[in-house]
Design an enzyme around this catalytic site. Sequence first.
Site, PDB file in Angstrom:
ATOM      1  N   GLU A 130       3.104   1.952   2.952  1.00  0.00           N
ATOM      2  CA  GLU A 130       4.163   0.973   3.203  1.00  0.00           C
ATOM      3  C   GLU A 130       5.334   1.082   2.228  1.00  0.00           C
ATOM      4  O   GLU A 130       6.376   0.455   2.437  1.00  0.00           O
ATOM      5  CB  GLU A 130       3.581  -0.444   3.133  1.00  0.00           C
ATOM      6  CG  GLU A 130       2.612  -0.783   4.254  1.00  0.00           C
ATOM      7  CD  GLU A 130       1.299  -0.023   4.129  1.00  0.00           C
ATOM      8  OE1 GLU A 130       0.847   0.523   5.157  1.00  0.00           O
ATOM      9  OE2 GLU A 130       0.733   0.019   3.019  1.00  0.00           O
ATOM     10  N   HIS A 135      -1.491  -2.884   5.245  1.00  0.00           N
ATOM     11  CA  HIS A 135      -1.757  -1.524   4.770  1.00  0.00           C
ATOM     12  C   HIS A 135      -2.753  -0.827   5.684  1.00  0.00           C
ATOM     13  O   HIS A 135      -3.957  -1.049   5.599  1.00  0.00           O
ATOM     14  CB  HIS A 135      -2.281  -1.565   3.343  1.00  0.00           C
ATOM     15  CG  HIS A 135      -2.563  -0.214   2.753  1.00  0.00           C
ATOM     16  ND1 HIS A 135      -1.744   0.860   2.967  1.00  0.00           N
ATOM     17  CD2 HIS A 135      -3.572   0.234   1.967  1.00  0.00           C
ATOM     18  CE1 HIS A 135      -2.227   1.915   2.324  1.00  0.00           C
ATOM     19  NE2 HIS A 135      -3.340   1.557   1.722  1.00  0.00           N
ATOM     20  N   GLY A 145       0.850  -1.183   0.000  1.00  0.00           N
ATOM     21  CA  GLY A 145       0.000   0.000   0.000  1.00  0.00           C
ATOM     22  C   GLY A 145       0.883   1.229   0.000  1.00  0.00           C
ATOM     23  O   GLY A 145       2.100   1.140   0.225  1.00  0.00           O
ATOM     24  N   SER A 146       0.300   2.380  -0.228  1.00  0.00           N
ATOM     25  CA  SER A 146       1.110   3.596  -0.348  1.00  0.00           C
ATOM     26  C   SER A 146       1.850   3.921   0.942  1.00  0.00           C
ATOM     27  O   SER A 146       3.007   4.364   0.912  1.00  0.00           O
ATOM     28  CB  SER A 146       0.226   4.777  -0.760  1.00  0.00           C
ATOM     29  OG  SER A 146      -0.862   4.940   0.144  1.00  0.00           O
TER      30      SER A 146
END
Length: 514
Positions: free
Chosen positions: A28, A70, A25-26
Amino acid sequence: MRTVLSSTFNILRASGLTTVFGNPGSNELPFIGNLPNDFSYVMGLNEAVVVGIADGYAQASGGPALVNLHSAAGTGNAMGALTNAWYAHSPLVITSGQQVREHMGGEAMLSNVAATTLPQPLVKLALEPALPADVPRSMAQAVHSAMLHPRGPVYVSIPYDDWDRELDTEVQARRVRQGGGLPAGDLDEIAARLSTSERPVLVLGGDVDAAQANALAVRLADRAGLPVWIAPSPYRCPFPTRHPRFQGVLPASMRGVSAALAGHDLILVVGAPVFRYHQYEPGPLLPDGASLVHITSDPGEAARAWSGDAFVGDVPGTLDGLLRRLPEKQAPAPVPRPRQVLSSGPERVFETLNQVAPESAIYVTESTSTADAFWTTIDISAQGGFYFPAAGGLGFGLPAALGVQLAQPERKVIAVIGDGAANFAIPALWTAARYDIPVTYLILQNNAYGALRGFADLMDIQHPPGLDVSGIDFCSIAEGYGVRAERAEAGPHLADVLKPAMDADAPSVIVIPT
């Protein structure tokens, strides 16, 4: 330059946590996008699959597994799988990406609001470091907490702008060792109660297998002449299923346990709750004239038990201590249990498995309606030979088999999955194909949530809706994910299908109508 990220990688490396199980995810990306060359990333297509793979890996390896989720949404997706990990005492170190610190108060998109509350009560500890400099120390705390008994998942929420912050001090990698064997007086008491009992019985749970103590349990049963049951709803196999002292798996109800153990005056329970019931069939907690001794490494299990005297300590150390105190007992050799009379499709499938599977095979099962047939038919003799969802949450089997195979590459993993359960984590097949993990999957297709039929009868519920799951082409689905699949009947020619699948160095799916 010493940064939060480089220091955290050093902590993880020293703890053997160089494999990351995740779904990106963004929040991470600043962590997983800078993995050192000696780290690897195993991807699942959703967080429930990711935690299932890590759960299987941690249980089969005996060490911790590192999970990357995430934010709040990913954590929510993982909660069902986390339930199984919690009850299996799986040491998962779960990291979750958090929004940057400047955005957290305003609850910007992908903020993990109340991050330390969200995964409760399915983690031992939930942390969100108060400042970037505390991230490496918090990660070390998470690793040690996950591994201390009773083992279990630990959760750390980390704002993604923390990773590139510079540090003045390097957190030192260190070891945390746990003792906790029972004192001599307690061992003397338990040994004396065993020695003076006329009809003792041994009940074993999954923590015996998790502690690599199956051989000690066999020696204790033989030394004291004890019949052996496995505690209700087993998620691991702590005793050889073809040993002549093995009696079977206890039913998961008060009335059922008491009836099965009738006639015994001392019940010694090791490495299991007392007891983890399922169906509601009230009755006496223990048979008439029986007392119970409970040995566990989990203080919570000891405190909430329904009955018995509990001793909290190291399971292998306690078994070894009892063996040192018990003389050889001249008990008559038990009569082996008769083999199951084959009558149903699942029983014929399991008998064929016995013929073709290697002795060291590992079974990961999630076919609740065939559990009785499995335990009365399948031979399990090797340590770590069986895994099942500890909380009964569906979606465990397909991904957990991958984690077990990754942790035990020298052994063959066979996953027996019901068609109802398979739908909960079918994307795990993509991971199997992507990383070429050679699990052999058997999907037993009865076109229904079969176990619910029995519960409907028990609850006197007529014609419940939603039990039909017919019309699913699992072969096409598996092939769409890149896994070879075929359909086979439960009969004399099933071995001709199973044997080459097990010998292959690639994953496969065999769909068997039952």
